[in-house]
Design a protein around this motif. Structure first.
Motif, PDB file in Angstrom:
ATOM      1  N   GLY A 232       0.721  -1.388  -0.026  1.00  0.00           N
ATOM      2  CA  GLY A 232      -0.074  -0.194  -0.018  1.00  0.00           C
ATOM      3  C   GLY A 232       0.854   1.264  -0.043  1.00  0.00           C
ATOM      4  O   GLY A 232       0.378   2.225  -0.855  1.00  0.00           O
ATOM      5  N   ARG A 233       2.025   1.273   0.660  1.00  0.00           N
ATOM      6  CA  ARG A 233       2.819   2.461   0.806  1.00  0.00           C
ATOM      7  C   ARG A 233       3.603   2.960  -0.554  1.00  0.00           C
ATOM      8  O   ARG A 233       3.699   3.758  -1.161  1.00  0.00           O
ATOM      9  N   LEU A 234       3.997   1.755  -0.936  1.00  0.00           N
ATOM     10  CA  LEU A 234       4.628   1.850  -2.467  1.00  0.00           C
ATOM     11  C   LEU A 234       3.444   2.312  -3.365  1.00  0.00           C
ATOM     12  O   LEU A 234       3.893   2.727  -4.409  1.00  0.00           O
ATOM     13  N   ALA A 235       2.417   1.740  -3.563  1.00  0.00           N
ATOM     14  CA  ALA A 235       1.479   1.932  -4.550  1.00  0.00           C
ATOM     15  C   ALA A 235       0.961   3.238  -4.204  1.00  0.00           C
ATOM     16  O   ALA A 235       0.340   3.971  -5.298  1.00  0.00           O
ATOM     17  N   GLY A 236       0.771   3.860  -3.084  1.00  0.00           N
ATOM     18  CA  GLY A 236       0.540   5.271  -2.871  1.00  0.00           C
ATOM     19  C   GLY A 236      -1.233   5.393  -2.392  1.00  0.00           C
ATOM     20  O   GLY A 236      -1.307   6.493  -2.412  1.00  0.00           O
ATOM     21  N   PHE A 261       6.897  -7.743  -3.006  1.00  0.00           N
ATOM     22  CA  PHE A 261       5.890  -6.786  -3.116  1.00  0.00           C
ATOM     23  C   PHE A 261       6.307  -5.468  -3.548  1.00  0.00           C
ATOM     24  O   PHE A 261       5.506  -4.689  -3.826  1.00  0.00           O
ATOM     25  N   VAL A 262       7.593  -5.146  -3.635  1.00  0.00           N
ATOM     26  CA  VAL A 262       8.016  -3.937  -4.460  1.00  0.00           C
ATOM     27  C   VAL A 262       7.546  -4.042  -5.624  1.00  0.00           C
ATOM     28  O   VAL A 262       7.250  -2.880  -6.400  1.00  0.00           O
ATOM     29  N   GLN A 263       7.728  -5.238  -6.425  1.00  0.00           N
ATOM     30  CA  GLN A 263       7.500  -5.471  -7.703  1.00  0.00           C
ATOM     31  C   GLN A 263       5.960  -5.396  -7.971  1.00  0.00           C
ATOM     32  O   GLN A 263       5.188  -4.935  -9.008  1.00  0.00           O
ATOM     33  N   ALA A 264       5.166  -5.994  -6.903  1.00  0.00           N
ATOM     34  CA  ALA A 264       3.589  -5.909  -6.975  1.00  0.00           C
ATOM     35  C   ALA A 264       3.141  -4.564  -6.812  1.00  0.00           C
ATOM     36  O   ALA A 264       2.056  -4.188  -7.495  1.00  0.00           O
ATOM     37  N   ALA A 265       3.688  -3.754  -6.108  1.00  0.00           N
ATOM     38  CA  ALA A 265       3.329  -2.246  -6.027  1.00  0.00           C
ATOM     39  C   ALA A 265       3.647  -1.597  -7.239  1.00  0.00           C
ATOM     40  O   ALA A 265       2.696  -0.827  -7.948  1.00  0.00           O
ATOM     41  N   ARG A 269       0.731   0.292  -9.447  1.00  0.00           N
ATOM     42  CA  ARG A 269       0.689   1.566 -10.225  1.00  0.00           C
ATOM     43  C   ARG A 269       0.603   1.528 -11.651  1.00  0.00           C
ATOM     44  O   ARG A 269      -0.053   2.465 -12.185  1.00  0.00           O
ATOM     45  N   ARG A 270       1.029   0.480 -12.351  1.00  0.00           N
ATOM     46  CA  ARG A 270       0.680   0.293 -13.658  1.00  0.00           C
ATOM     47  C   ARG A 270      -0.964   0.170 -13.984  1.00  0.00           C
ATOM     48  O   ARG A 270      -1.172   0.769 -14.851  1.00  0.00           O
ATOM     49  N   SER A 366      16.248   9.872 -14.119  1.00  0.00           N
ATOM     50  CA  SER A 366      14.843   9.546 -14.133  1.00  0.00           C
ATOM     51  C   SER A 366      14.801   8.018 -14.650  1.00  0.00           C
ATOM     52  O   SER A 366      13.953   7.430 -14.165  1.00  0.00           O
ATOM     53  N   ALA A 367      15.774   7.715 -15.791  1.00  0.00           N
ATOM     54  CA  ALA A 367      15.346   6.408 -16.176  1.00  0.00           C
ATOM     55  C   ALA A 367      15.766   5.364 -15.046  1.00  0.00           C
ATOM     56  O   ALA A 367      15.316   4.452 -15.012  1.00  0.00           O
ATOM     57  N   LEU A 368      17.025   5.706 -14.400  1.00  0.00           N
ATOM     58  CA  LEU A 368      17.374   4.750 -13.545  1.00  0.00           C
ATOM     59  C   LEU A 368      16.526   4.705 -12.234  1.00  0.00           C
ATOM     60  O   LEU A 368      16.410   3.721 -11.695  1.00  0.00           O
ATOM     61  N   ARG A 369      15.968   5.699 -11.833  1.00  0.00           N
ATOM     62  CA  ARG A 369      14.769   5.746 -10.698  1.00  0.00           C
ATOM     63  C   ARG A 369      13.640   4.923 -11.122  1.00  0.00           C
ATOM     64  O   ARG A 369      13.279   4.202 -10.368  1.00  0.00           O
ATOM     65  N   GLU A 370      13.234   5.082 -12.345  1.00  0.00           N
ATOM     66  CA  GLU A 370      12.287   4.214 -12.693  1.00  0.00           C
ATOM     67  C   GLU A 370      12.550   2.750 -12.645  1.00  0.00           C
ATOM     68  O   GLU A 370      11.792   1.814 -12.334  1.00  0.00           O
ATOM     69  N   LEU A 371      13.916   2.287 -12.934  1.00  0.00           N
ATOM     70  CA  LEU A 371      14.141   0.758 -12.948  1.00  0.00           C
ATOM     71  C   LEU A 371      14.013   0.550 -11.522  1.00  0.00           C
ATOM     72  O   LEU A 371      13.759  -0.657 -11.250  1.00  0.00           O
ATOM     73  N   VAL A 372      14.750   1.166 -10.648  1.00  0.00           N
ATOM     74  CA  VAL A 372      14.656   1.059  -9.219  1.00  0.00           C
ATOM     75  C   VAL A 372      13.283   0.897  -8.597  1.00  0.00           C
ATOM     76  O   VAL A 372      12.988  -0.154  -7.837  1.00  0.00           O
ATOM     77  N   ASP A 373      12.205   1.826  -8.973  1.00  0.00           N
ATOM     78  CA  ASP A 373      11.028   1.798  -8.435  1.00  0.00           C
ATOM     79  C   ASP A 373      10.107   0.489  -8.885  1.00  0.00           C
ATOM     80  O   ASP A 373       9.065   0.006  -8.270  1.00  0.00           O
TER      81      ASP A 373
END
Length: 725
Positions: A232-236, A261-265, A269-270, A366-373
Motif C-alpha cells: 500500500g505504501r509503495l502503491a500510494g 511486493f516492491v514489484q507487486a506495487a 501503479r501500472r 529519471s530512467a535509473l529511478r524508474e528501474l529501481v522503483d
C-alpha cells in the motif's frame, strides 16, 4: 615498444601516476609499462587516523554514491517488521560478535544491513564503516577498510603492515554482497581482530565451518500485515478488497519476500495508470463529443473510478511470481533503453553521466529511478545493477544488438580524462569489466584490446586491484586472439608487476620472463629493458631481504634473518665472503705475532752484558764448540746462574704473556742439550746457528726462519733434558 594506444582511436591518453605498494614505488603508465623500484626513504606515506571524520559522519568509508550520483539505494525503501532483528543484531555487535546475514534473494538483507548500521553508530569507538563487497576480493576489502579509517592516499600497505594498522581499529564493519572464499574470509576477520563484522552473503553461500568467528542470522520474509502495508505504501494508496485478496495470495506464494511486493506495487501503479486512462476517456466522451443516449453516472468520481478499476484485471499469481517482463513492457522509452544497455553489459548499469554518450538518453537519473522503483535494479556501491534473476528473465525478450558497441570507445576516452578522479573510476570498475566481457562475447577483440589497455593503468591507480587483474586477463586474451605480440607482451609485463606488488614472486617471475621473451622475439629489445629491471628487482638481494628490513619491527618489515633463510644461494655467498675475511684476518694476526716475537728476541739480545763475557744472546750457540765459563761438559746452559741478564729479558723469557698470541714461542726458549749430544725431541740434530750481530738489533719476522708459527704450541722438553731445579 611503449604502452599500446594505437588501436585506431585518436586522443586516448593513458593515465599515469605513482603509488606506493609496501616497500615498492610503482610508476604506472610508463612508456614500456608500469615499473616498480624500492621506495626511497621518506617517500612512503605515513598513515594517520582521522579522528575528526567520526564526528561529522557515523558511517565511515565510501558512501553509496561515490563520484557520479547513484539513486535508489536499498535504504530508501520503508522498513517494516524488522525491529526485533535490529535490536538482536545491535546487541550482538555491542558484545563484539560478528554476524552473517543469510536469506533468499529479495529477502531485504541490504535494507536490514543499512538499518543496523544506522542503529549501531555509537556502539564502537571508531563508529561504523560501510563497504561494498560486490565483486571485491579480500585484499580489496582490506584496502577499502584501511582507506576508510586512515588517511594515506595512493598507498597500499603490505599484508603485515596492514594487519598492524588495522589491529588498532575498533569499528563495526558492515559489508554488503560479500562473496569470497572461506580462506579469504578468515584472512579478512583475522586482519581486524578488534572489529565486529556484519556482512550479507548471496543465497547459495556455503555453511560456516565449525569454530568460525561468524554466526548466521536468517533474514526471513515479512509477516502478512507488513507485506500488505508495504504494497500500500509503495502503491500510494489503500488497497481495496480485491487487491488485498490478491496480495494475500502473493504472500503465500512468495513467503513474504519484500522484493516481490516492491514489484507487486509497481504492477498496481501500472494498473492505476490504465484506470486513469479509462477515466479520462470517459470524461472526453461525455463532455467533448457528447453521448447519443444519456447514461446515469455516479455523483462521486471515486465511485466511477472504482467501477472502471474493476474492468482492469489484476495480474495472475503466475505473472506476479515472475513479473520482470510485464514490468519492463510498461517502462518509458528511456528506461527501456537503459535496460537494454544493462543487459548488454552483463547486468551492470552505467551511472547517469555516461548515458547521453552511450545511448542518447538525456534524463538518465529519471530512467535509473524508474528501474529501481519497478524492482528491476538496485544500487551497489557507486552504480546500479539488475536485480537477481531479472537478467535471465528479460534476456529472451530484449536482444542487446549493437547498443554496447560504442562503450569501449567512450570509456577508453573517459578513464584517461584529466577531470575524472580515481574514485569515479573505482566506482565504475564493474561497468568497465562488463563492457570488456560484452565486446569479447560479440567477437570484437580489437575493442577489448583498446579498452583494456586504457583502463588498466587507471584501475591500478585507483587501487582496485581485483578489477585491474580481471581487465589485464581480458586484454591478454584478446591480444592472443589477434596475434598481437607486442600487446601480449605488455599485458604479461603488467601482470608481472601486479604479482610483484602482491608478493606472488613465482607468478611474477613467469609473467616477466614471458614479457621479455615476447619482446625479444618481436625484435624490440629496448622495451624489454623494463622487464629485465623488474626481474633484477625480483632476484636482487634487496628484494629478498626487503628494503629497510633493519627498521624496527613496528614498521611492518620482515625480519632479516627470515628473509636470508629463504635464499640459500645468498647464504652460501655470504659464507664464502665471511670465510675469506676470516682467512685474511688470521694472516694479519700471524704477521703481527711474528713481528712481536722478533721484537722480543731483539730485546733479549740487547739486554745481555758484553763486559761480563756473556754472549749477546742466550739462545746463541758458540761456533768453536767451547762452553761458557762456569759450566762443565755435563751441564746444560740453562743450569748456569745468570747474574748479568737484565730483568726485562728474564721476564720476557719466563712470562708467556710477553707473547701477544697467548702461546709459548720456540723463538724465546733457550736451547737445551742432552748428555748424549742430541737435541730435544722435535729438534734437528746438530748445532743450531742463529745469525748474530755485534750490535743489538730487533729481529724482523723474516729474519727468524727457525721460529714456529704462533698458532703451534712449543715442544715440551723431556724431564731428562733440563737440569733446572
Amino acid at each position: 615498444m611503449g604502452q599500446p594506444t594505437d588501436f585506431g582511436q585518436e586522443g586516448i591518453r593513458p593515465r599515469t601516476g605513482e603509488i606506493v605498494s609496501g616497500d615498492l614505488l610503482v610508476a604506472v603508465g610508463g612508456p614500456d609499462g608500469s615499473e616498480a623500484r624500492p621506495c626511497p626513504e621518506g617517500w612512503r606515506p605515513e598513515p594517520r587516523r582521522d579522528r575528526d571524520r567520526r564526528q561529522d559522519r557515523h558511517a565511515l568509508g565510501p558512501s553509496p554514491a561515490v563520484g557520479p550520483l547513484a539513486l535508489g539505494s536499498a535504504s530508501d525503501l520503508p522498513l517494516l517488521d524488522r525491529e526485533a532483528d535490529i535490536a538482536r543484531l545491535v546487541g550482538r555487535l555491542a558484545e563484539g560478535r560478528s554476524v552473517r546475514l543469510v536469506g533468499q534473494a529479495g529477502s531485504g538483507r541490504s535494507t536490514l544491513l543499512a538499518a543496523v548500521a544506522e542503529a549501531a553508530a555509537d556502539v564502537a569507538p571508531d563508529g561504523v564503516v560501510r563497504l561494498s563487497g560486490y565483486h571485491r576480493t579480500a585484499a580489496d576489502l582490506l584496502q577499502d577498510l584501511f582507506a576508510a579509517t586512515h588517511h594515506a592516499p595512493g598507498y597500499r600497505p603490505d599484508p603485515r603492515t596492514l594487519r598492524e594498522l588495522l589491529a588498532q581499529v575498533g569499528a563495526v564493519v558492515v559489508i554488503d554482497d560479500l562473496d569470497i572464499a572461506e580462506d579469504e574470509l578468515d584472512e579478512l576477520l583475522a586482519s581486524a581482530p578488534d572489529c565486529a563484522f556484519l556482512v550479507s552473503v548471496p543465497p547459495d553461500s556455503p555453511a560456516l565451518p565449525v569454530g568460525s568467528r561468524l554466526e548466521d542470522h536468517l533474514v526471513a520474509g515479512l509477516s502478512r500485515p507488513a507485506c500488505l502495508t508495504l504494497a500500500g505504501r509503495l502503491a500510494g494508496r489503500q488497497l481495496d478488497e480485491t487487491e488485498r485478496a490478491w496480495a494475500v495470495d502473493l504472500w503465500f506464494e512468495s513467503e513474504g519476500l519484500p522484493l516481490r511486493f516492491v514489484q507487486a506495487a509497481a504492477l498496481l501503479r501500472r494498473r492505476d495508470l490504465a484506470v486513469d486512462t479509462l477515466v479520462a476517456a470517459h470524461e472526453d466522451r461525455s463532455h467533448v463529443f457528447g453521448l447519443v443516449k444519456e447514461i446515469p453516472e455516479p455523483d462521486d468520481p471515486a465511485v466511477l473510478e472504482d467501477e472502471l478499476r474493476r474492468t482492469v484485471p489484476l495480474p495472475t499469481v503466475a505473472e506476479s511470481a515472475a513479473p520482470a517482463v510485464r514490468l519492463a513492457e510498461g517502462l518509458s522509452d528511456s528506461a527501456q533503453a537503459v535496460l537494454r544497455l544493462a543487459l548488454a553489459l552483463g547486468g551492470e548499469c552505467p551511472t547517469a553521466p555516461h548515458l547521453p554518450a552511450l545511448i542518447d538518453v538525456g534524463l538518465g537519473e529519471s530512467a535509473l529511478r524508474e528501474l529501481v522503483d519497478a524492482g528491476l535494479a538496485v544500487s551497489v556501491g557507486g552504480h546500479h545493477r539488475l536485480t537477481t534473476g531479472a537478467a535471465d528473465l528479460l534476456a529472451p525478450h530484449y536482444t542487446p544488438g549493437t547498443v554496447a558497441h560504442g562503450a569501449a570507445e567512450h570509456f577508453s576516452w573517459w578513464v584517461g580524462h584529466g577531470s575524472v578522479t580515481v574514485e569515479q573510476i573505482a566506482a565504475e570498475a564493474e561497468v568497465l569489466v562488463g563492457a570488456l566481457v560484452a565486446d569479447r562475447e560479440d567477437g570484437r577483440p580489437e575493442a577489448v584490446l583498446r579498452l583494456a589497455a586504457a583502463a588498466a593503468p587507471a584501475l591500478a591507480l585507483s587501487l582496485r586491484w581485483g578489477a585491474w587483474e580481471r581487465v589485464l586477463q581480458l586484454g591478454l586474451e584478446a591480444a592472443r586472439a589477434l596475434g598481437a605480440t607486442r600487446e601480449e607482451a605488455w599485458f604479461h609485463h603488467e601482470l608481472g608487476v601486479l604479482a610483484l606488488c602482491t608478493r606472488a614472486d613465482s607468478r611474477a617471475l613467469a609473467e616477466l620472463e614471458s614479457a621479455v621473451a615476447l619482446r625479444a622475439a618481436f625484435g624490440d629489445p629496448r622495451s624489454g629493458a623494463a622487464g629485465r629491471r623488474m626481474l633484477d628487482l625480483l632476484m636482487s638481494e634487496a628484494r629478498q631481504l626487503g628494503a629497510g628490513s633493519a627498521e624496527p619491527a613496528a614498521s611492518g618489515r620482515r625480519p632479516v634473518i627470515r628473509a636470508i633463510a629463504r635464499v640459500p644461494g645468498k647464504v652460501r655467498g655470504l659464507r664464502r665472503r665471511g670465510e675469506a675475511r676470516r682467512t685474511a684476518m688470521a694472516a694479519s694476526a700471524a704477521v703481527l705475532a711474528l713481528g712481536v716475537l722478533g721484537t722480543a728476541v731483539g730485546l733479549t739480545v740487547s739486554g745481555s752484558d758484553p763486559a761480563a763475557g756473556q754472549k749477546p744472546g742466550p739462545g746463541a750457540s758458540v761456533d768453536d764448540g767451547t762452553l761458557p765459563a762456569g759450566l762443565t761438559a755435563g751441564d746444560s746452559p740453562s743450569a748456569a746462574p745468570s747474574t748479568t741478564d737484565s730483568p726485562s729479558a728474564s721476564e720476557s723469557a719466563a712470562d708467556p704473556s710477553a707473547d701477544p698470541s697467548g702461546s709459548h714461542s720456540s723463538g724465546t726458549r733457550k736451547p737445551t742439550s742432552t748428555k748424549s749430544g742430541t737435541t730435544a725431541p722435535g729438534r734437528p740434530t746438530g748445532p743450531t746457528s742463529v745469525p748474530t750481530s755485534t750490535k743489538p738489533t730487533s729481529a724482523s719476522p723474516s729474519a727468524s726462519p727457525t721460529t714456529t708459527p704462533p698458532s703451534s704450541p712449543p715442544p715440551s722438553p723431556s724431564p731428562t733434558d733440563s737440569a733446572t731445579p
